[in-house]
Design an enzyme around this catalytic site. Structure first.
Site, PDB file in Angstrom:
ATOM      1  N   TYR A 140      13.764 -25.489 -15.225  1.00 50.28           N
ATOM      2  CA  TYR A 140      14.086 -24.111 -14.853  1.00 50.28           C
ATOM      3  C   TYR A 140      12.990 -23.144 -15.304  1.00 50.28           C
ATOM      4  CZ  TYR A 140      18.970 -24.962 -13.479  1.00 50.28           C
ATOM      5  OH  TYR A 140      20.111 -25.361 -12.848  1.00 50.28           O
ATOM      6  N   LYS A 189      16.574 -39.376 -18.087  1.00 50.58           N
ATOM      7  CA  LYS A 189      15.979 -40.241 -17.061  1.00 50.58           C
ATOM      8  C   LYS A 189      14.718 -40.842 -17.690  1.00 50.58           C
ATOM      9  CE  LYS A 189      15.914 -41.763 -12.766  1.00 50.58           C
ATOM     10  NZ  LYS A 189      16.956 -42.615 -12.161  1.00 50.58           N
ATOM     11  N   ASP A 221      21.678 -40.963 -13.424  1.00 47.22           N
ATOM     12  CA  ASP A 221      22.320 -41.471 -12.196  1.00 47.22           C
ATOM     13  C   ASP A 221      23.552 -42.301 -12.549  1.00 47.22           C
ATOM     14  OD1 ASP A 221      20.523 -43.268 -13.340  1.00 47.22           O
ATOM     15  OD2 ASP A 221      19.774 -44.067 -11.441  1.00 47.22           O
ATOM     16  N   ASP A 245      23.481 -28.910 -15.485  1.00 43.69           N
ATOM     17  CA  ASP A 245      23.979 -28.079 -14.391  1.00 43.69           C
ATOM     18  C   ASP A 245      24.754 -28.949 -13.402  1.00 43.69           C
ATOM     19  OD1 ASP A 245      24.241 -25.847 -12.622  1.00 43.69           O
ATOM     20  OD2 ASP A 245      22.563 -26.640 -11.450  1.00 43.69           O
ATOM     21  N   ASP A 249      29.199 -29.460 -12.924  1.00 45.75           N
ATOM     22  CA  ASP A 249      29.932 -29.201 -11.666  1.00 45.75           C
ATOM     23  C   ASP A 249      30.716 -30.451 -11.272  1.00 45.75           C
ATOM     24  OD1 ASP A 249      28.795 -26.596 -11.317  1.00 45.75           O
ATOM     25  OD2 ASP A 249      28.701 -26.898  -9.148  1.00 45.75           O
TER      26      ASP A 249
HETATM   27  C1  IPM Z   1      25.002 -22.218 -13.321  1.00 42.55           C
HETATM   28  C2  IPM Z   1      24.271 -21.832 -12.061  1.00 42.55           C
HETATM   29  C3  IPM Z   1      22.871 -21.353 -12.416  1.00 42.55           C
HETATM   30  C4  IPM Z   1      22.133 -22.524 -13.053  1.00 42.55           C
HETATM   31  C5  IPM Z   1      22.030 -20.781 -11.267  1.00 42.55           C
HETATM   32  C6  IPM Z   1      22.778 -19.774 -10.457  1.00 42.55           C
HETATM   33  C7  IPM Z   1      20.773 -20.196 -11.810  1.00 42.55           C
HETATM   34  O1  IPM Z   1      24.257 -22.887 -11.169  1.00 42.55           O
HETATM   35  O2  IPM Z   1      25.141 -21.364 -14.213  1.00 42.55           O
HETATM   36  O3  IPM Z   1      25.460 -23.348 -13.417  1.00 42.55           O
HETATM   37  O4  IPM Z   1      21.620 -23.396 -12.350  1.00 42.55           O
HETATM   38  O5  IPM Z   1      22.065 -22.553 -14.282  1.00 42.55           O
HETATM   39 MN    MN Z   2      25.515 -24.549 -11.771  1.00 41.44          MN
END
Ligand code: IPM
Ligand code: MN
Ligand code: NAD
Length: 355
Positions: A140, A189, A221, A245, A249
């Protein structure tokens, strides 16, 4: 207690509005005073000030005791150059506040077993995984390039980690594991990436300070697969910015919805940044459909980590559990036989449960 409130874009203002009401209710009940200063950041700040994170916004956050953020971004701003996109506000805030450790607890409320993407027999007694995501380094923040080459363009992003950055996030994860089931899985990784090989080496080094914690390593993975195959094997996961990240999710769906996962971003002071892990959900924005629980649960994390108000934090978590027990659901966690409610109604129900 001075809170910088960044509603952001899309469903951000809708969910943070409910969180603010919850905090006010907590304040009234316990005699605390929370003051809120609304701070522009994200797409709305681009529209009003021409920049996703005006300097005044960052300064206001730095002066506060905690920051509560909704989410930023949306299709309206998708064609802007990278450094002027709404998402840049988040990166600027995280870096500017020095909050390098992002705690993302994936906890399945037992009432939501049926909403989980997994079968009951895989869920078993429940899911309680803490993802510790490194937040101010990695790909990032590494150097980026974009240049013209014959036939088109060439673009690069660079994953960069140094020993110090890995050590400090590893310690956060080991400390968290010590307070839980003392199992830590470091995800990398290392079969491919030099930065991951350094990551693994440093984590193994730090492990010597925590002889009671059982450390394991997993390639990312495989981890993505194991989270679905047998999630109960995990206690704490520590990983890099981008892997964290993605995996968080994924882990959210084990708990029923992305709309259920809160987060706390912490650094070396008590000033933390609290936000749901989800985004601005443009597909449901402005329709009173968003699940505010991820944001509300983020306020519980704020009370716990920035204000040391554990009893109050637990009351919020209990209230959420109580509302789910009563059968109320937003659309994302809806099941047959349950009662569908909107964002505002969910906020009302949680506040009523606080007593
Ligand atoms: C999160 C989001 C952010 C990230 C983006 C919007 C920059 O996906 O907070 O998980 O990737 O950190
Ligand atoms: Mn995210
Ligand atoms: P998203 O998280 O906004 O939405 C993904 C899906 O989950 C959508 O179908 C959405 O409706 C649903 N969803 C998300 N939160 C929900 C909630 N609280 N209740 C019910 N459903 C919910 O991800 P995306 O669509 O990939 O991104 C949309 C925008 O948000 C992009 O601009 C992205 O950059 C931004 N984003 C911001 C943050 C942040 O500010 N922290 C995080 C992720 C994405």
């Amino acid at each position: 207690m001075k809170i910088a409130l960044i509603p952001g874009d899309g469903i951000g203002p809708e969910v943070t509005y409910e969180s603010r009401r919850v905090l006010n209710a907590i304040g009234e009940k316990f005699g605390h005073s929370f003051s809120f200063t609304e701070v522009p950041a994200g797409g709305n700040a681009i529209d009003s000030f021409g920049h996703p994170l005006p300097q005044e916004s960052l300064d206001e956050c730095k002066k506060s005791d905690a920051v509560l953020l909704g989410a930023v971004g949306g299709p309206k701003w998708d064609d802007l150059p990278g450094e002027l996109r709404p998402e840049q506000a988040l990166l600027g805030l995280r870096k500017g506040l020095g909050v390098f450790a992002n705690l993302r607890p994936a906890v399945l409320f037992s009432q939501l077993k049926g909403a989980s993407a997994l079968k009951e027999e895989i869920i078993g007694d429940g899911i309680d995984i803490l993802v510790v995501r490194e937040l101010t380094g990695g790909i990032y923040f590494g150097p980026k390039t974009l240049k013209e080459v014959p036939g088109g363009y060439e673009a690069t992003d660079t994953e960069v980690y140094n020993t110090g950055e890995i050590k400090r996030i590893a310690r956060v994860a080991f400390n968290a594991a010590m307070k839980r089931n003392k199992r830590l899985c470091s995800v990398d990784k290392a079969n491919i990436l030099e930065s991951s090989r350094l990551w693994r080496k440093v984590v193994i080094e730090v492990a010597k300070e925590y002889p009671e914690v059982e450390l394991s390593h997993m390639y990312v993975d495989n981890c993505a697969m194991q989270l679905i195959r047998y999630p109960r094997q995990f206690d704490v996961i520590v990983t890099s910015n981008m892997f964290g990240d993605i995996l968080s999710d994924e882990a959210s769906m084990l708990t029923g919805s992305l709309g259920m996962l809160p987060s706390a971003s912490l650094g070396s002071s008590t000033l933390g940044l609290y936000e749901p892990i989800h985004g601005t959900a443009p597909d449901i924005a402005g329709q009173n459909k968003a699940n505010p629980l991820a944001s509300i649960l983020s306020t519980a994390m704020m009370l716990r980590y920035s204000f040391n108000l554990e009893k109050e934090a637990q009351l919020i978590e209990d209230a959420v559990r109580g509302v789910l027990e009563d059968g109320y659901r937003t659309g994302d966690i809806m099941e047959t036989g349950k009662k569908l409610v909107g964002t505002k109604e969910m906020g009302d129900l949680v506040i009523a449960k606080l007593g």
